[in-house]
Design a protein around this motif. Structure first.
Motif, mmCIF file in Angstrom:
data_model
loop_
_atom_site.group_PDB
_atom_site.id
_atom_site.type_symbol
_atom_site.label_atom_id
_atom_site.label_comp_id
_atom_site.label_asym_id
_atom_site.label_seq_id
_atom_site.Cartn_x
_atom_site.Cartn_y
_atom_site.Cartn_z
ATOM 1 N N ILE A 159 59.002 -4.015 -60.554
ATOM 2 C CA ILE A 159 59.821 -4.485 -61.230
ATOM 3 C C ILE A 159 61.738 -4.413 -61.018
ATOM 4 C CG2 ILE A 159 58.045 -6.760 -61.796
ATOM 5 C CD1 ILE A 159 59.649 -6.277 -64.379
ATOM 6 N N ALA A 160 61.428 -2.733 -61.399
ATOM 7 C CA ALA A 160 62.759 -2.345 -61.869
ATOM 8 C C ALA A 160 63.910 -2.621 -59.953
ATOM 9 C CB ALA A 160 62.539 -0.883 -62.040
ATOM 10 N N GLU A 161 64.951 -2.693 -60.730
ATOM 11 C CA GLU A 161 65.994 -2.755 -59.645
ATOM 12 C C GLU A 161 66.056 -1.114 -59.180
ATOM 13 O OE1 GLU A 161 69.151 -5.929 -58.016
ATOM 14 O OE2 GLU A 161 69.324 -5.386 -60.080
ATOM 15 N N TRP A 162 66.422 -1.437 -58.086
ATOM 16 C CA TRP A 162 66.622 0.012 -57.790
ATOM 17 C C TRP A 162 68.296 -0.406 -56.228
ATOM 18 C CZ3 TRP A 162 61.481 0.564 -59.128
ATOM 19 C CH2 TRP A 162 61.467 1.870 -60.274
ATOM 20 N N ASP A 163 68.393 -1.309 -56.247
ATOM 21 C CA ASP A 163 69.122 -1.410 -55.239
ATOM 22 C C ASP A 163 69.827 -2.646 -54.873
ATOM 23 O OD1 ASP A 163 71.654 -1.101 -53.743
ATOM 24 O OD2 ASP A 163 70.605 -0.240 -51.625
ATOM 25 N N SER A 164 70.299 -3.056 -54.706
ATOM 26 C CA SER A 164 70.846 -4.982 -54.152
ATOM 27 C C SER A 164 69.509 -5.418 -53.796
ATOM 28 C CB SER A 164 72.404 -5.153 -53.564
ATOM 29 O OG SER A 164 73.012 -6.668 -53.154
ATOM 30 N N GLY A 165 69.345 -6.099 -53.837
ATOM 31 C CA GLY A 165 67.983 -6.971 -53.554
ATOM 32 C C GLY A 165 66.619 -6.170 -53.278
ATOM 33 N N VAL A 166 66.374 -4.698 -54.001
ATOM 34 C CA VAL A 166 65.366 -3.763 -54.043
ATOM 35 C C VAL A 166 64.908 -3.909 -54.738
ATOM 36 C CG1 VAL A 166 64.965 -1.746 -52.881
ATOM 37 C CG2 VAL A 166 66.329 -2.628 -51.607
ATOM 38 N N PHE A 167 63.580 -4.301 -55.541
ATOM 39 C CA PHE A 167 63.076 -4.415 -56.338
ATOM 40 C C PHE A 167 61.204 -4.036 -56.316
ATOM 41 C CE2 PHE A 167 65.610 -8.007 -56.497
ATOM 42 C CZ PHE A 167 66.456 -7.742 -58.263
ATOM 43 N N GLY A 168 60.906 -2.572 -57.226
ATOM 44 C CA GLY A 168 59.528 -2.282 -57.252
ATOM 45 C C GLY A 168 59.912 -0.953 -56.543
ATOM 46 N N LEU A 169 59.347 -0.233 -56.942
ATOM 47 C CA LEU A 169 59.148 1.304 -57.016
ATOM 48 C C LEU A 169 58.588 1.428 -55.095
ATOM 49 C CD1 LEU A 169 59.047 4.396 -57.745
ATOM 50 C CD2 LEU A 169 56.437 3.750 -57.226
ATOM 51 N N GLU A 170 57.375 0.352 -54.593
ATOM 52 C CA GLU A 170 56.675 0.206 -53.056
ATOM 53 C C GLU A 170 58.693 0.584 -51.825
ATOM 54 O OE1 GLU A 170 55.121 0.985 -49.601
ATOM 55 O OE2 GLU A 170 54.465 1.468 -51.845
ATOM 56 N N ALA A 171 59.072 -0.611 -52.373
ATOM 57 C CA ALA A 171 60.773 -0.875 -51.767
ATOM 58 C C ALA A 171 61.528 -0.199 -51.860
ATOM 59 C CB ALA A 171 60.881 -2.677 -52.448
ATOM 60 N N ALA A 172 61.364 0.407 -52.770
ATOM 61 C CA ALA A 172 62.572 1.692 -53.967
ATOM 62 C C ALA A 172 62.400 3.041 -52.364
ATOM 63 C CB ALA A 172 62.524 1.947 -55.191
ATOM 64 N N ALA A 173 60.949 3.590 -52.573
ATOM 65 C CA ALA A 173 60.717 4.055 -52.453
ATOM 66 C C ALA A 173 60.455 4.231 -50.349
ATOM 67 C CB ALA A 173 58.655 4.614 -52.014
ATOM 68 N N GLN A 174 60.290 2.722 -49.773
ATOM 69 C CA GLN A 174 60.729 2.620 -48.563
ATOM 70 C C GLN A 174 62.317 2.484 -47.912
ATOM 71 O OE1 GLN A 174 58.360 2.622 -45.608
ATOM 72 N NE2 GLN A 174 56.498 2.462 -46.954
ATOM 73 N N HIS A 175 63.081 2.275 -49.039
ATOM 74 C CA HIS A 175 64.580 1.913 -49.534
ATOM 75 C C HIS A 175 65.140 3.490 -48.778
ATOM 76 C CE1 HIS A 175 68.436 0.117 -49.289
ATOM 77 N NE2 HIS A 175 68.695 0.718 -49.978
ATOM 78 N N TYR A 176 64.884 4.292 -49.725
ATOM 79 C CA TYR A 176 65.579 5.186 -49.938
ATOM 80 C C TYR A 176 64.974 6.295 -49.071
ATOM 81 C CZ TYR A 176 68.288 3.298 -53.820
ATOM 82 O OH TYR A 176 69.369 2.814 -54.227
ATOM 83 N N PHE A 177 64.084 6.361 -48.833
ATOM 84 C CA PHE A 177 62.638 7.741 -48.039
ATOM 85 C C PHE A 177 62.125 7.353 -47.276
ATOM 86 C CE2 PHE A 177 63.738 8.490 -52.959
ATOM 87 C CZ PHE A 177 65.078 9.233 -53.366
ATOM 88 N N GLY A 178 62.158 6.392 -47.129
ATOM 89 C CA GLY A 178 60.317 5.763 -45.594
ATOM 90 C C GLY A 178 59.631 6.438 -45.582
ATOM 91 N N ILE A 179 58.589 5.554 -47.132
ATOM 92 C CA ILE A 179 58.014 6.254 -48.156
ATOM 93 C C ILE A 179 57.044 4.821 -48.242
ATOM 94 C CG2 ILE A 179 57.722 9.488 -46.665
ATOM 95 C CD1 ILE A 179 58.035 9.316 -50.079
#
Length: 234
Positions: A159-179
């Motif tokens: 549930i941690a926020e890693w960018d505007s609207g980007v929540f959780g490690l799965e979304a963050a990994a996809q958002h920043y690194f495409g994995i």
């Protein structure tokens, strides 16, 4: 007449407090096992987007403990709360250091643990007030009493926020690194952990010199903790 209304008022307040306690305990017990598909911070971001008429796309996908990178688990502990397995929700050592620094004229810095951040993000609103801090302390005590440490970290990472609207490690990994969240390397995980103090003002994919420096420090701390073997302590 006044005495009767006073008794009624106290009766209402008592029932409201009791109802809050029972509801909060039931919620914490529910989320001990059930996947968490949202948080109050996500709700707050969405409501703010409606009010400000600035659309926001909430990106979030729950991933269980086994599907999360061990490097990421260790990185957030190294960056945010190295006494996570030792305290019971509140790091008294860091609180004492922060208080002493403020008394010596320094800026009052945060001493929030992963448990406190999980309680705040999941159940409460952002912002700073003594009322919110009181609720945060209550929910922190509850999750520390009713959840194992592994569950607290699992929910935090989801549930941690890693960018505007980007929540959780799965979304963050996809958002920043495409994995996926399970594929994060130690370097990628440390960069994600490095932006957590200001996730909407920093970029893990195109890190600033400050983020690069902090991520290198986090990797050193990960090594000092014993590497991913540290997670065997859970």
């Amino acid at each position: 007449m006044i005495a009767r209304w006073r008794r009624r008022l106290w009766g209402w307040l008592w029932r409201a407090c009791l109802g809050f306690v029972v509801l909060s305990v039931l919620l914490v017990l529910l989320f001990r096992q059930a996947p968490v598909f949202g948080s109050m911070v996500m709700v707050e971001r969405k409501v703010h987007s409606w009010v400000s008429r600035e659309p926001i796309d909430i990106q979030h996908r729950w991933r269980p403990w086994e599907a999360l990178s061990d490097h990421a688990k260790l990185a957030v502990i190294a960056a945010e709360d190295q006494r996570f397995l030792e305290h019971h929700g509140f790091d008294l050592v860091e609180i004492r250091r922060a208080w002493q620094a403020s008394r010596n004229g320094g800026r009052l810095r945060g001493a929030s643990t992963l448990s406190q951040q999980t309680a705040k993000n999941l159940f409460l609103w952002t912002g700073r007030s003594w009322i919110r801090k009181g609720f945060e302390a209550w929910f922190t005590l509850l999750i520390e009493a009713l959840w194992p440490k592994q569950r607290i970290l699992e929910v935090y990472l989801n549930i941690a926020e890693w960018d505007s609207g980007v929540f959780g490690l799965e979304a963050a990994a996809q958002h920043y690194f495409g994995i996926s969240a399970g594929q994060l390397s130690a370097a990628q995980a440390s960069r994600l952990a490095a932006i957590l103090p200001d996730p909407r003002g920093r970029d893990a994919a195109r890190p600033s010199p400050g983020v690069v420096q902090r991520s290198a420090w986090i990797r050193r701390q990960m090594s000092n903790l014993g590497g991913v073997a540290y997670l065997q302590n859970f």
